[in-house]
Design a protein around this motif. Structure first.
Motif, PDB file in Angstrom:
ATOM      1  N   VAL A 247       0.823  -1.205   0.000  1.00  0.00           N
ATOM      2  CA  VAL A 247       0.000   0.000   0.000  1.00  0.00           C
ATOM      3  C   VAL A 247       0.860   1.258   0.000  1.00  0.00           C
ATOM      4  CG1 VAL A 247      -1.697   1.316   1.320  1.00  0.00           C
ATOM      5  CG2 VAL A 247      -1.956  -1.153   1.077  1.00  0.00           C
ATOM      6  N   VAL A 248       1.821   1.320   0.926  1.00  0.00           N
ATOM      7  CA  VAL A 248       2.634   2.530   1.067  1.00  0.00           C
ATOM      8  C   VAL A 248       3.576   2.694  -0.121  1.00  0.00           C
ATOM      9  CG1 VAL A 248       4.293   3.715   2.535  1.00  0.00           C
ATOM     10  CG2 VAL A 248       2.433   2.411   3.567  1.00  0.00           C
ATOM     11  N   ALA A 249       4.096   1.590  -0.632  1.00  0.00           N
ATOM     12  CA  ALA A 249       5.011   1.693  -1.767  1.00  0.00           C
ATOM     13  C   ALA A 249       4.319   2.324  -2.970  1.00  0.00           C
ATOM     14  CB  ALA A 249       5.566   0.318  -2.131  1.00  0.00           C
ATOM     15  N   HIS A 250       3.074   1.978  -3.171  1.00  0.00           N
ATOM     16  CA  HIS A 250       2.338   2.570  -4.290  1.00  0.00           C
ATOM     17  C   HIS A 250       2.233   4.093  -4.129  1.00  0.00           C
ATOM     18  CE1 HIS A 250      -0.776   3.245  -7.300  1.00  0.00           C
ATOM     19  NE2 HIS A 250      -1.520   3.807  -6.366  1.00  0.00           N
ATOM     20  N   HIS A 251       1.869   4.566  -2.959  1.00  0.00           N
ATOM     21  CA  HIS A 251       1.705   6.000  -2.748  1.00  0.00           C
ATOM     22  C   HIS A 251       3.047   6.734  -2.826  1.00  0.00           C
ATOM     23  CE1 HIS A 251      -2.556   5.880  -1.891  1.00  0.00           C
ATOM     24  NE2 HIS A 251      -2.372   4.892  -1.022  1.00  0.00           N
ATOM     25  N   MET A 252       4.083   6.129  -2.265  1.00  0.00           N
ATOM     26  CA  MET A 252       5.387   6.776  -2.318  1.00  0.00           C
ATOM     27  C   MET A 252       5.879   6.871  -3.758  1.00  0.00           C
ATOM     28  SD  MET A 252       6.051   7.661   0.747  1.00  0.00           S
ATOM     29  CE  MET A 252       7.773   8.104   0.615  1.00  0.00           C
ATOM     30  N   SER A 253       5.625   5.828  -4.538  1.00  0.00           N
ATOM     31  CA  SER A 253       6.011   5.877  -5.940  1.00  0.00           C
ATOM     32  C   SER A 253       5.249   6.969  -6.676  1.00  0.00           C
ATOM     33  CB  SER A 253       5.760   4.521  -6.599  1.00  0.00           C
ATOM     34  OG  SER A 253       6.509   3.504  -5.975  1.00  0.00           O
ATOM     35  N   MET A 254       3.957   7.127  -6.371  1.00  0.00           N
ATOM     36  CA  MET A 254       3.169   8.179  -7.011  1.00  0.00           C
ATOM     37  C   MET A 254       3.689   9.568  -6.640  1.00  0.00           C
ATOM     38  SD  MET A 254       1.017   6.815  -9.006  1.00  0.00           S
ATOM     39  CE  MET A 254       0.068   8.295  -9.329  1.00  0.00           C
ATOM     40  N   ILE A 255       4.113   9.743  -5.394  1.00  0.00           N
ATOM     41  CA  ILE A 255       4.674  11.033  -4.977  1.00  0.00           C
ATOM     42  C   ILE A 255       5.936  11.336  -5.769  1.00  0.00           C
ATOM     43  CG2 ILE A 255       5.763  12.248  -3.048  1.00  0.00           C
ATOM     44  CD1 ILE A 255       3.832  10.779  -1.183  1.00  0.00           C
ATOM     45  N   ALA A 256       6.804  10.359  -5.907  1.00  0.00           N
ATOM     46  CA  ALA A 256       8.048  10.578  -6.638  1.00  0.00           C
ATOM     47  C   ALA A 256       7.778  10.894  -8.105  1.00  0.00           C
ATOM     48  CB  ALA A 256       8.949   9.342  -6.499  1.00  0.00           C
ATOM     49  N   ILE A 257       6.847  10.159  -8.720  1.00  0.00           N
ATOM     50  CA  ILE A 257       6.543  10.382 -10.141  1.00  0.00           C
ATOM     51  C   ILE A 257       5.939  11.766 -10.358  1.00  0.00           C
ATOM     52  CG2 ILE A 257       5.086   9.599 -12.034  1.00  0.00           C
ATOM     53  CD1 ILE A 257       5.475   6.747 -10.971  1.00  0.00           C
ATOM     54  N   ILE A 280      11.718  16.767  -2.970  1.00  0.00           N
ATOM     55  CA  ILE A 280      10.587  15.897  -2.599  1.00  0.00           C
ATOM     56  C   ILE A 280      10.736  14.535  -3.268  1.00  0.00           C
ATOM     57  CG2 ILE A 280       8.097  15.588  -2.873  1.00  0.00           C
ATOM     58  CD1 ILE A 280       7.795  18.611  -2.544  1.00  0.00           C
ATOM     59  N   ARG A 281      11.090  14.551  -4.567  1.00  0.00           N
ATOM     60  CA  ARG A 281      11.263  13.275  -5.284  1.00  0.00           C
ATOM     61  C   ARG A 281      12.382  12.448  -4.650  1.00  0.00           C
ATOM     62  NH1 ARG A 281      14.640  11.337  -9.141  1.00  0.00           N
ATOM     63  NH2 ARG A 281      13.771   9.747 -10.571  1.00  0.00           N
ATOM     64  N   ALA A 282      13.505  13.107  -4.354  1.00  0.00           N
ATOM     65  CA  ALA A 282      14.623  12.364  -3.765  1.00  0.00           C
ATOM     66  C   ALA A 282      14.259  11.804  -2.391  1.00  0.00           C
ATOM     67  CB  ALA A 282      15.849  13.287  -3.659  1.00  0.00           C
ATOM     68  N   THR A 283      13.549  12.604  -1.602  1.00  0.00           N
ATOM     69  CA  THR A 283      13.139  12.135  -0.276  1.00  0.00           C
ATOM     70  C   THR A 283      12.179  10.956  -0.387  1.00  0.00           C
ATOM     71  OG1 THR A 283      13.396  14.375   0.605  1.00  0.00           O
ATOM     72  CG2 THR A 283      12.083  12.820   1.902  1.00  0.00           C
ATOM     73  N   ALA A 284      11.233  11.048  -1.322  1.00  0.00           N
ATOM     74  CA  ALA A 284      10.285   9.948  -1.509  1.00  0.00           C
ATOM     75  C   ALA A 284      11.001   8.679  -1.940  1.00  0.00           C
ATOM     76  CB  ALA A 284       9.227  10.351  -2.531  1.00  0.00           C
ATOM     77  N   LEU A 285      11.948   8.797  -2.861  1.00  0.00           N
ATOM     78  CA  LEU A 285      12.682   7.613  -3.301  1.00  0.00           C
ATOM     79  C   LEU A 285      13.533   7.035  -2.176  1.00  0.00           C
ATOM     80  CD1 LEU A 285      13.792   8.734  -6.889  1.00  0.00           C
ATOM     81  CD2 LEU A 285      11.962   7.130  -6.257  1.00  0.00           C
ATOM     82  N   ASP A 286      14.152   7.896  -1.376  1.00  0.00           N
ATOM     83  CA  ASP A 286      14.925   7.399  -0.229  1.00  0.00           C
ATOM     84  C   ASP A 286      14.028   6.665   0.756  1.00  0.00           C
ATOM     85  OD1 ASP A 286      17.229   8.407  -1.289  1.00  0.00           O
ATOM     86  OD2 ASP A 286      17.188  10.272  -0.107  1.00  0.00           O
ATOM     87  N   ALA A 287      12.850   7.256   1.050  1.00  0.00           N
ATOM     88  CA  ALA A 287      11.921   6.600   1.978  1.00  0.00           C
ATOM     89  C   ALA A 287      11.449   5.271   1.410  1.00  0.00           C
ATOM     90  CB  ALA A 287      10.738   7.525   2.251  1.00  0.00           C
TER      91      ALA A 287
END
Length: 466
Positions: A247-257, A280-287
Motif C-alpha cells: 500500500v505505502v510503496a504505491h503511494h510513495m512511488s506516485m509522490i516521486a513520479i 521531494i522526489r529524492a526524499t520519496a525515493l529514499d523513503a
C-alpha cells in the motif's frame, strides 16, 4: 538482616512450623485441586473400547466403578463389623467355637456406611473423603475387638482414597495425609504399624507419580499453546507488514513520479520550486528504498506476494463463494464503500472473510447476515451467523487452528479501531468491527494479545484468514 533470616529459618520454631504445616494442610486448611471435567482414558484401559465401555466418558465410568465397589464394601462391611463387634463366646469342647451369626444393629450399619461412603466421594472431595475415612476407621476401632481393629472394607476404601489424594492435592498436603494416616494406624494397632506404613505408602507413591506426569504434560501443553499464539501473532504481523509495503510503496512511488513530472507541466516554474520538487522526489525515493529494505525482506520468506490486495470491491465474489458452501448469506450496505483507503478496505475484507470462514466451519448451512455501513469517516462491519442448519454438524478445527481472532485484532488495532467477537443467545456468533478511515494521531500500536485471550483447542473464534 540476612543473618536474622537464617536464624529464623532454623531452630525449634522453624522445625515446628515445618512439621505443622503439612498436618494443618491435611486436617483443615488445604483443598484439593478441581477435577478435570473431561479426563482421558488411561492408556492401560483403552482396550475397553473394543467392548464399547471405553467409548463412554471416563468420568462417568470412574464414578460408576466407585459406587459399585462402595456397595460391595458396604454389604461385606456389615457382616465384618457385626462379627467383630459381637462378644466372644468361650470355646465349648462339645460343640466347638461355633455360634449363631450376630444380627446387624443400627450401629453396625452406621459404621459400615461410614467406612464405605468415602470411596464414593473420593473423586468429588478427595480430602473430605480421606478425613471421613480416617475418622470412620478410628471410631470403628473403638467398638471392635482389640486384636482386629483394621476392618478390611475400611482399609480398601482408604487405599483408594489415598491414591486420589496424592493425585489431586499438593505435595505438602500429601505428606500431611501420610503422617496422619501412619500415626492413626500405629495408634489403632501398634504391632502392625510397620506393615501398615508400607501399605499406606504404595497408593500415595503411585498417585504422586501420576500427578507429576500430569503436571509435566499440562505445562508442556501450555508452553506449546503459548508458542502457537506467539507464532500466530508474528505471522499475522508479517502479513500486515507485507500488505503495508504494497500500500505505502504505491503511494510513495506516485509522490516521486508526480514530483518529477510537475516541472514539465508548467514551463515557467521557478528554479526554487524545481529544487523543492526535486528534493521531494529524492526524499520519496529514499523513503521507498528504506521501507523496502526493512519490510521487503518479509516478502521473500515465503515467496513474493505480487497479486493485488483485495478490498470490499471484491465483496460480491467473497459472498458468492460463501453461498456456494451452503450458507444463506444476506447483505445490507449503507453508504458508498468504494474508494476506501487501501489499509481500511483490506482489513474490512479480511474480517468479513474470517467471519464467513468461521461460519462455514462451525455453523454450516446457517443464515449469515453481513452489514456494512460507512458514514462520517467510520466504516462499521457486522457479520452475524445463526446455529448450524438441521442435518449439518460443525467441522472440527485442524490442529493448530484457533488463531483467526489474533489476525483480526492485530489488523483492527493497527488502524485504531475496535473489534468484538462474541457468541449470541440464539446459538450463533457475532463479529463486529469499527474502523476509522483515518487513524487518530494517538492511536496505540498493535499490542501483543495475551495467550489466554485466544482458544488453543480449535474452538471459536476460528482459523487464520487465508
Amino acid at each position: 538482616m540476612n543473618g536474622t533470616r537464617e536464624r529464623e529459618g532454623h531452630g525449634p520454631a522453624a522445625t515446628a512450623r515445618l512439621l505443622t504445616r503439612p498436618l494443618a494442610a491435611a486436617l483443615w486448611r488445604s483443598r484439593a485441586e478441581p477435577a478435570d471435567p473431561d479426563p482421558p482414558w488411561p492408556f492401560i484401559l483403552r482396550w475397553t473400547r473394543f467392548f464399547g465401555i471405553g467409548r463412554l466418558p471416563f468420568r462417568i465410568v470412574g464414578q460408576g466403578f466407585d459406587l459399585f465397589i462402595a456397595v460391595i464394601l458396604l454389604f461385606s462391611g456389615i457382616a465384618t463389623v457385626s462379627e467383630r463387634m459381637a462378644p466372644r463366646v468361650p470355646y465349648d469342647p462339645l460343640y466347638g467355637p461355633a455360634r449363631p451369626a450376630p444380627s446387624p444393629t443400627f450401629m453396625v450399619v452406621l459404621l459400615a456406611v461410614w467406612l464405605a461412603a468415602p470411596l464414593a466421594l473420593r473423586r468429588r472431595h478427595p480430602l473430605g473423603a480421606w478425613r471421613m475415612s480416617a475418622a470412620g476407621m478410628l471410631v470403628t476401632g473403638l467398638f471392635v475387638h482389640e486384636d482386629a481393629r483394621f476392618v478390611p472394607t475400611g482399609v480398601i476404601a482408604m487405599l483408594f482414597v489415598l491414591y486420589m489424594v496424592a493425585v489431586r492435592c499438593s505435595r505438602e498436603t500429601t505428606i500431611g495425609v501420610a503422617l496422619v494416616t501412619v500415626f492413626g494406624a500405629g495408634l489403632l494397632q501398634p504391632r502392625t504399624a510397620a506393615g501398615a506404613a508400607v501399605l499406606i505408602a504404595v497408593p500415595l507413591l503411585v498417585g504422586f507419580l501420576v500427578r507429576m506426569r500430569r503436571t509435566s504434560r499440562r505445562e508442556l501443553e501450555q508452553q506449546e499453546r503459548r508458542h502457537r499464539d506467539a507464532e500466530a501473532v508474528l505471522l499475522e504481523r508479517q502479513r500486515i507488514a507485507r500488505e503495508l509495503h504494497d500500500v505505502v510503496a504505491h503511494h510513495m512511488s506516485m509522490i516521486a513520479i508526480q514530483a518529477e513530472a510537475a516541472p514539465y507541466k508548467t514551463p515557467d516554474v521557478p528554479d526554487e520550486t524545481r529544487a523543492d520538487l526535486a528534493e521531494i522526489r529524492a526524499t520519496a525515493l529514499d523513503a521507498l528504498r528504506e521501507m523496502r529494505r526493512i519490510l521487503g525482506v518479509l516478502r521473500q520468506e515465503d515467496g513474493a506476494v505480487t497479486a493485488p490486495q483485495p478490498s470490499l470491491d471484491r465483496l460480491d465474489e467473497l459472498l458468492a463463494g460463501a453461498r456456494g458452501t451452503g450458507l444463506e448469506v444476506s447483505t445490507k450496505i449503507i453508504g458508498d464503500v468504494s474508494g476506501l483507503p487501501p489499509g481500511v478496505g483490506l482489513t474490512a475484507y479480511r474480517i468479513v472473510q474470517e467471519a464467513l470462514s468461521n461460519a462455514m466451519r462451525h455453523a454450516p448451512g446457517s443464515a449469515v447476515g453481513v452489514e456494512i455501513a460507512r458514514a462520517g469517516g467510520i466504516l462499521r462491519l457486522s457479520v452475524v451467523n445463526g446455529p448450524p442448519a438441521p442435518g449439518h454438524s460443525p467441522t472440527p478445527s485442524p490442529p493448530g487452528a484457533g488463531h483467526g481472532l489474533v489476525g483480526m485484532r492485530e489488523r483492527v488495532a493497527m488502524l485504531g479501531g475496535e473489534l468484538s467477537a462474541v457468541p449470541i443467545a440464539q446459538g450463533g456468533f457475532a463479529v463486529t468491527a469499527t474502523l476509522p478511515e483515518t487513524a487518530p494521531p494517538d492511536a496505540p500500536s498493535a499490542p501483543v494479545p495475551p495467550p489466554d485471550a485466544f482458544p488453543a483447542d480449535g474452538a471459536r473464534p476460528g482459523t487464520s484468514a487465508p
